[in-house]
Design an enzyme around this catalytic site. Sequence first.
Site, PDB file in Angstrom:
ATOM      1  N   LYS A  11       0.838  -1.205   0.000  1.00 19.03           N
ATOM      2  CA  LYS A  11       0.000   0.000   0.000  1.00 19.03           C
ATOM      3  C   LYS A  11       0.869   1.250   0.000  1.00 19.03           C
ATOM      4  CE  LYS A  11      -3.759  -2.490   2.216  1.00 19.03           C
ATOM      5  NZ  LYS A  11      -4.507  -2.866   3.419  1.00 19.03           N
ATOM      6  N   GLN A  13      -4.641  -1.662   9.465  1.00 14.80           N
ATOM      7  CA  GLN A  13      -4.550  -2.998   8.870  1.00 14.80           C
ATOM      8  C   GLN A  13      -5.163  -4.042   9.802  1.00 14.80           C
ATOM      9  OE1 GLN A  13      -3.506  -3.550   5.751  1.00 14.80           O
ATOM     10  NE2 GLN A  13      -3.880  -5.721   5.906  1.00 14.80           N
ATOM     11  N   ASP A  35     -11.140   2.512   3.717  1.00 14.84           N
ATOM     12  CA  ASP A  35     -11.393   1.074   3.604  1.00 14.84           C
ATOM     13  C   ASP A  35     -12.881   0.788   3.370  1.00 14.84           C
ATOM     14  OD1 ASP A  35      -9.344  -0.834   3.715  1.00 14.84           O
ATOM     15  OD2 ASP A  35      -9.007  -0.491   5.857  1.00 14.84           O
TER      16      ASP A  35
HETATM   17  N1  GUN Z   1      -6.865  -7.049   6.011  1.00 13.50           N
HETATM   18  C1  GUN Z   1      -7.181  -7.805   4.948  1.00 13.50           C
HETATM   19  N2  GUN Z   1      -7.761  -7.046   3.987  1.00 13.50           N
HETATM   20  C2  GUN Z   1      -7.797  -5.796   4.471  1.00 13.50           C
HETATM   21  C3  GUN Z   1      -8.266  -4.569   3.941  1.00 13.50           C
HETATM   22  O1  GUN Z   1      -8.792  -4.468   2.819  1.00 13.50           O
HETATM   23  N3  GUN Z   1      -8.121  -3.489   4.743  1.00 13.50           N
HETATM   24  C4  GUN Z   1      -7.571  -3.558   5.982  1.00 13.50           C
HETATM   25  N4  GUN Z   1      -7.496  -2.451   6.703  1.00 13.50           N
HETATM   26  N5  GUN Z   1      -7.131  -4.687   6.498  1.00 13.50           N
HETATM   27  C5  GUN Z   1      -7.233  -5.786   5.743  1.00 13.50           C
END
Ligand code: GUN
Length: 286
Positions: A53, A97, A120
Amino acid sequence: MSAQLIDGKALAAEVKAEAAAETEHLKAQGVHPCLAVILVGEDPASQVYVRGKVNDCKACGIESREYRLPADTTQSDLLALVGELAADRAVHGILVQLPLPAQIDEKAVINAIPPEKDVDGFSPVNVGLMQIGEECYLPCTPAGCIRMIQSTGTDISGKHAVVIGRSNIVGKPAALLLLAENATVTVCHSRTKNLKHLCANADILVAAVGREGFVTGDMVKPGAVVIDVGINRGADGKLHGDVNFAEAAEKAAFITPVPGGVGPMTRAMLMKNTTCAAARQNGITL
Ligand code: GUN
Protein backbone atom coordinates in the site's frame (compact mmCIF):
# COMPACT_ATOMS: atom_id res chain seq x y z
CA MET A 1 -6.75 -23.50 -20.74
CA SER A 2 -9.52 -21.88 -22.70
CA ALA A 3 -10.29 -18.97 -20.37
CA GLN A 4 -8.93 -15.50 -20.91
CA LEU A 5 -6.89 -14.17 -18.01
CA ILE A 6 -8.09 -11.02 -16.27
CA ASP A 7 -4.77 -9.30 -15.67
CA GLY A 8 -5.10 -7.65 -12.25
CA LYS A 9 -1.69 -6.03 -12.45
CA ALA A 10 -2.39 -4.36 -15.79
CA LEU A 11 -5.84 -3.21 -14.69
CA ALA A 12 -4.42 -1.95 -11.39
CA ALA A 13 -1.84 0.06 -13.35
CA GLU A 14 -4.72 1.72 -15.23
CA VAL A 15 -6.56 2.53 -12.00
CA LYS A 16 -3.38 3.84 -10.36
CA ALA A 17 -2.74 6.06 -13.40
CA GLU A 18 -6.20 7.54 -12.79
CA ALA A 19 -5.33 8.08 -9.12
CA ALA A 20 -2.02 9.69 -10.11
CA ALA A 21 -3.80 12.09 -12.47
CA GLU A 22 -6.30 12.95 -9.72
CA THR A 23 -3.40 13.56 -7.34
CA GLU A 24 -1.85 16.00 -9.82
CA HIS A 25 -5.18 17.79 -10.14
CA LEU A 26 -5.43 18.07 -6.34
CA LYS A 27 -1.85 19.23 -5.91
CA ALA A 28 -2.42 21.96 -8.49
CA GLN A 29 -5.05 23.27 -6.06
CA GLY A 30 -2.78 23.02 -3.04
CA VAL A 31 -4.15 19.74 -1.69
CA HIS A 32 -1.62 16.94 -1.14
CA PRO A 33 -3.48 13.64 -0.69
CA CYS A 34 -2.23 11.77 2.36
CA LEU A 35 -2.98 8.28 3.64
CA ALA A 36 -2.11 7.15 7.17
CA VAL A 37 -1.50 3.40 7.46
CA ILE A 38 -1.37 1.77 10.87
CA LEU A 39 0.03 -1.70 11.43
CA VAL A 40 -0.10 -3.26 14.89
CA GLY A 41 2.19 -6.23 15.44
CA GLU A 42 4.29 -8.26 13.04
CA ASP A 43 1.91 -10.49 11.14
CA PRO A 44 3.97 -11.37 8.03
CA ALA A 45 1.05 -11.18 5.57
CA SER A 46 -0.06 -7.81 6.98
CA GLN A 47 3.50 -6.50 6.67
CA VAL A 48 3.51 -7.44 2.99
CA TYR A 49 0.12 -5.79 2.42
CA VAL A 50 1.14 -2.58 4.18
CA ARG A 51 4.40 -2.37 2.22
CA GLY A 52 2.40 -2.78 -0.99
CA LYS A 53 0.00 0.00 0.00
CA VAL A 54 2.83 2.39 0.87
CA ASN A 55 4.59 1.61 -2.44
CA ASP A 56 1.37 2.23 -4.36
CA CYS A 57 1.01 5.61 -2.64
CA LYS A 58 4.51 6.54 -3.80
CA ALA A 59 3.75 5.43 -7.34
CA CYS A 60 0.63 7.64 -7.40
CA GLY A 61 2.28 10.70 -5.80
CA ILE A 62 0.17 10.24 -2.66
CA GLU A 63 1.88 10.97 0.65
CA SER A 64 1.80 8.07 3.09
CA ARG A 65 2.42 8.05 6.81
CA GLU A 66 3.26 4.67 8.21
CA TYR A 67 2.70 3.85 11.87
CA ARG A 68 4.12 0.54 13.08
CA LEU A 69 3.04 -0.25 16.61
CA PRO A 70 4.18 -3.16 18.78
CA ALA A 71 1.98 -6.25 19.12
CA ASP A 72 1.23 -5.42 22.78
CA THR A 73 -0.18 -1.96 21.96
CA THR A 74 -3.22 -1.23 24.11
CA GLN A 75 -6.58 -0.35 22.67
CA SER A 76 -6.49 3.09 24.26
CA ASP A 77 -3.07 3.85 22.73
CA LEU A 78 -4.33 2.82 19.29
CA LEU A 79 -7.53 4.82 19.73
CA ALA A 80 -5.45 7.83 20.76
CA LEU A 81 -3.41 7.61 17.54
CA VAL A 82 -6.55 7.21 15.42
CA GLY A 83 -8.02 10.22 17.22
CA GLU A 84 -4.96 12.34 16.43
CA LEU A 85 -5.06 11.36 12.76
CA ALA A 86 -8.82 11.98 12.67
CA ALA A 87 -8.22 15.56 13.84
CA ASP A 88 -5.27 16.18 11.48
CA ARG A 89 -6.55 18.08 8.43
CA ALA A 90 -3.44 17.07 6.44
CA VAL A 91 -4.46 13.39 6.67
CA HIS A 92 -7.28 12.43 4.29
CA GLY A 93 -7.45 8.66 4.74
CA ILE A 94 -6.88 6.39 7.74
CA LEU A 95 -6.32 2.67 7.29
CA VAL A 96 -5.82 0.30 10.21
CA GLN A 97 -4.55 -3.00 8.87
CA LEU A 98 -6.63 -5.97 10.02
CA PRO A 99 -6.54 -8.35 11.80
CA LEU A 100 -5.64 -6.64 15.07
CA PRO A 101 -4.11 -8.39 18.10
CA ALA A 102 -6.60 -10.07 20.44
CA GLN A 103 -6.47 -7.37 23.16
CA ILE A 104 -7.90 -4.81 20.75
CA ASP A 105 -11.58 -4.57 19.82
CA GLU A 106 -11.62 -4.23 16.04
CA LYS A 107 -15.09 -2.68 16.01
CA ALA A 108 -14.12 0.06 18.45
CA VAL A 109 -11.16 0.98 16.25
CA ILE A 110 -13.17 1.02 13.03
CA ASN A 111 -15.83 3.14 14.73
CA ALA A 112 -13.15 5.65 15.76
CA ILE A 113 -12.23 6.38 12.14
CA PRO A 114 -14.37 9.28 10.90
CA PRO A 115 -16.51 8.05 7.97
CA GLU A 116 -15.05 10.76 5.69
CA LYS A 117 -11.53 9.36 6.28
CA ASP A 118 -12.58 5.69 6.19
CA VAL A 119 -10.95 4.80 2.85
CA ASP A 120 -11.39 1.07 3.60
CA GLY A 121 -15.16 1.57 3.58
CA PHE A 122 -15.52 -0.48 6.79
CA SER A 123 -17.27 2.01 9.05
CA PRO A 124 -20.97 1.43 9.74
CA VAL A 125 -21.82 4.77 8.11
CA ASN A 126 -20.12 3.83 4.82
CA VAL A 127 -21.59 0.32 4.94
CA GLY A 128 -25.05 1.83 5.42
CA LEU A 129 -24.59 4.38 2.63
CA MET A 130 -23.45 1.62 0.27
CA GLN A 131 -26.51 -0.43 1.20
CA ILE A 132 -28.85 2.36 0.06
CA GLY A 133 -26.72 3.29 -2.95
CA GLU A 134 -25.59 6.71 -1.70
CA GLU A 135 -22.20 8.35 -2.14
CA CYS A 136 -19.67 6.63 0.13
CA TYR A 137 -16.29 4.92 0.16
CA LEU A 138 -16.70 1.47 -1.32
CA PRO A 139 -14.66 -1.34 0.25
CA CYS A 140 -11.62 -1.82 -1.98
CA THR A 141 -11.69 -5.56 -2.65
CA PRO A 142 -15.32 -5.86 -3.82
CA ALA A 143 -15.07 -2.59 -5.76
CA GLY A 144 -11.99 -4.02 -7.48
CA CYS A 145 -13.89 -7.23 -8.29
CA ILE A 146 -16.65 -5.27 -10.02
CA ARG A 147 -14.12 -3.33 -12.05
CA MET A 148 -12.42 -6.59 -13.07
CA ILE A 149 -15.71 -8.10 -14.21
CA GLN A 150 -16.55 -4.94 -16.17
CA SER A 151 -13.09 -5.03 -17.79
CA THR A 152 -14.10 -8.22 -19.61
CA GLY A 153 -16.94 -6.42 -21.37
CA THR A 154 -19.47 -8.57 -19.49
CA ASP A 155 -22.79 -6.84 -18.92
CA ILE A 156 -23.52 -7.72 -15.27
CA SER A 157 -27.19 -6.73 -15.55
CA GLY A 158 -29.54 -9.72 -15.37
CA LYS A 159 -26.73 -12.23 -14.87
CA HIS A 160 -26.73 -14.81 -12.10
CA ALA A 161 -23.86 -13.91 -9.77
CA VAL A 162 -22.86 -16.33 -7.02
CA VAL A 163 -20.68 -15.10 -4.17
CA ILE A 164 -19.09 -17.75 -1.96
CA GLY A 165 -18.39 -16.23 1.45
CA ARG A 166 -20.30 -13.76 3.61
CA SER A 167 -17.59 -11.74 5.36
CA ASN A 168 -18.19 -8.08 6.11
CA ILE A 169 -15.05 -7.17 4.15
CA VAL A 170 -15.68 -9.11 0.94
CA GLY A 171 -18.67 -11.45 0.59
CA LYS A 172 -21.50 -9.21 1.81
CA PRO A 173 -20.34 -6.02 0.06
CA ALA A 174 -19.53 -7.93 -3.15
CA ALA A 175 -23.11 -9.23 -3.17
CA LEU A 176 -24.48 -5.72 -2.65
CA LEU A 177 -22.36 -4.19 -5.40
CA LEU A 178 -23.36 -6.94 -7.84
CA LEU A 179 -26.99 -6.31 -6.92
CA ALA A 180 -26.45 -2.59 -7.56
CA GLU A 181 -25.29 -3.60 -11.06
CA ASN A 182 -28.61 -5.45 -11.47
CA ALA A 183 -27.25 -8.98 -11.14
CA THR A 184 -29.40 -11.70 -9.59
CA VAL A 185 -27.28 -12.57 -6.59
CA THR A 186 -26.91 -15.77 -4.57
CA VAL A 187 -24.72 -15.70 -1.48
CA CYS A 188 -23.30 -19.09 -0.49
CA HIS A 189 -21.56 -19.94 2.77
CA SER A 190 -20.54 -22.84 4.97
CA ARG A 191 -24.16 -23.85 5.69
CA THR A 192 -25.37 -23.65 2.08
CA LYS A 193 -26.98 -26.78 0.71
CA ASN A 194 -26.36 -27.67 -2.95
CA LEU A 195 -23.41 -25.32 -3.08
CA LYS A 196 -21.85 -27.08 -6.06
CA HIS A 197 -25.10 -26.91 -7.99
CA LEU A 198 -25.58 -23.20 -7.27
CA CYS A 199 -22.01 -22.37 -8.30
CA ALA A 200 -22.31 -24.42 -11.48
CA ASN A 201 -25.21 -22.16 -12.48
CA ALA A 202 -23.33 -18.92 -11.95
CA ASP A 203 -22.60 -16.62 -14.88
CA ILE A 204 -20.34 -14.72 -12.50
CA LEU A 205 -18.63 -16.59 -9.66
CA VAL A 206 -16.85 -14.71 -6.87
CA ALA A 207 -14.89 -16.97 -4.51
CA ALA A 208 -14.05 -15.47 -1.11
CA VAL A 209 -13.89 -18.52 1.11
CA GLY A 210 -10.31 -18.60 2.34
CA ARG A 211 -9.77 -22.25 1.40
CA GLU A 212 -7.19 -23.25 -1.17
CA GLY A 213 -8.65 -24.80 -4.30
CA PHE A 214 -12.21 -24.86 -2.88
CA VAL A 215 -13.80 -24.18 -6.28
CA THR A 216 -13.25 -27.15 -8.55
CA GLY A 217 -13.88 -27.44 -12.28
CA ASP A 218 -17.30 -29.08 -11.84
CA MET A 219 -18.48 -25.95 -9.98
CA VAL A 220 -17.81 -23.65 -12.94
CA LYS A 221 -20.43 -23.00 -15.62
CA PRO A 222 -18.98 -23.05 -19.13
CA GLY A 223 -18.37 -19.43 -20.18
CA ALA A 224 -18.50 -18.03 -16.64
CA VAL A 225 -16.49 -15.11 -15.27
CA VAL A 226 -14.53 -16.37 -12.26
CA ILE A 227 -13.11 -13.93 -9.70
CA ASP A 228 -10.79 -15.48 -7.13
CA VAL A 229 -10.44 -13.39 -3.96
CA GLY A 230 -8.57 -16.08 -2.00
CA ILE A 231 -4.99 -15.62 -0.85
CA ASN A 232 -3.92 -18.86 0.83
CA ARG A 233 -0.35 -19.80 1.67
CA GLY A 234 0.00 -23.36 0.37
CA ALA A 235 2.11 -26.22 1.71
CA ASP A 236 4.55 -25.33 -1.08
CA GLY A 237 5.03 -21.88 0.48
CA LYS A 238 3.37 -20.20 -2.52
CA LEU A 239 0.16 -18.21 -2.71
CA HIS A 240 -2.91 -20.03 -3.97
CA GLY A 241 -6.45 -18.87 -4.59
CA ASP A 242 -9.79 -20.33 -3.54
CA VAL A 243 -10.19 -21.64 -7.07
CA ASN A 244 -8.50 -24.67 -8.61
CA PHE A 245 -7.13 -22.56 -11.41
CA ALA A 246 -6.19 -25.32 -13.88
CA GLU A 247 -9.64 -26.93 -13.69
CA ALA A 248 -11.66 -23.71 -13.66
CA ALA A 249 -9.69 -22.20 -16.55
CA GLU A 250 -10.83 -25.09 -18.76
CA LYS A 251 -14.47 -24.05 -18.31
CA ALA A 252 -14.54 -20.29 -17.65
CA ALA A 253 -14.50 -17.56 -20.28
CA PHE A 254 -12.56 -15.23 -17.98
CA ILE A 255 -10.63 -15.91 -14.79
CA THR A 256 -8.40 -13.98 -12.38
CA PRO A 257 -5.02 -15.41 -11.38
CA VAL A 258 -3.60 -15.60 -7.84
CA PRO A 259 -1.30 -13.81 -7.31
CA GLY A 260 -1.66 -10.92 -9.75
CA GLY A 261 -5.43 -10.72 -9.76
CA VAL A 262 -7.66 -9.24 -7.07
CA GLY A 263 -4.73 -8.28 -4.76
CA PRO A 264 -3.21 -5.50 -6.89
CA MET A 265 -6.69 -4.25 -7.79
CA THR A 266 -7.65 -3.94 -4.11
CA ARG A 267 -4.67 -1.70 -3.47
CA ALA A 268 -5.35 0.35 -6.60
CA MET A 269 -8.93 1.00 -5.46
CA LEU A 270 -7.52 2.20 -2.12
CA MET A 271 -5.55 4.84 -4.00
CA LYS A 272 -8.75 6.00 -5.71
CA ASN A 273 -10.57 6.18 -2.37
CA THR A 274 -7.72 8.26 -0.97
CA THR A 275 -7.76 10.84 -3.79
CA CYS A 276 -11.54 10.87 -3.52
CA ALA A 277 -11.30 11.55 0.23
CA ALA A 278 -8.81 14.38 -0.29
CA ALA A 279 -11.10 15.91 -2.91
CA ARG A 280 -14.29 15.64 -0.86
CA GLN A 281 -12.66 17.03 2.26
CA ASN A 282 -11.60 20.09 0.29
CA GLY A 283 -14.72 20.63 -1.80
CA ILE A 284 -12.90 19.72 -5.02
CA THR A 285 -14.57 17.80 -7.86
CA LEU A 286 -12.43 15.16 -9.55
N1 GUN B 1 -6.87 -7.05 6.01
C1 GUN B 1 -7.18 -7.80 4.95
N2 GUN B 1 -7.76 -7.05 3.99
C2 GUN B 1 -7.80 -5.80 4.47
C3 GUN B 1 -8.27 -4.57 3.94
O1 GUN B 1 -8.79 -4.47 2.82
N3 GUN B 1 -8.12 -3.49 4.74
C4 GUN B 1 -7.57 -3.56 5.98
N4 GUN B 1 -7.50 -2.45 6.70
N5 GUN B 1 -7.13 -4.69 6.50
C5 GUN B 1 -7.23 -5.79 5.74
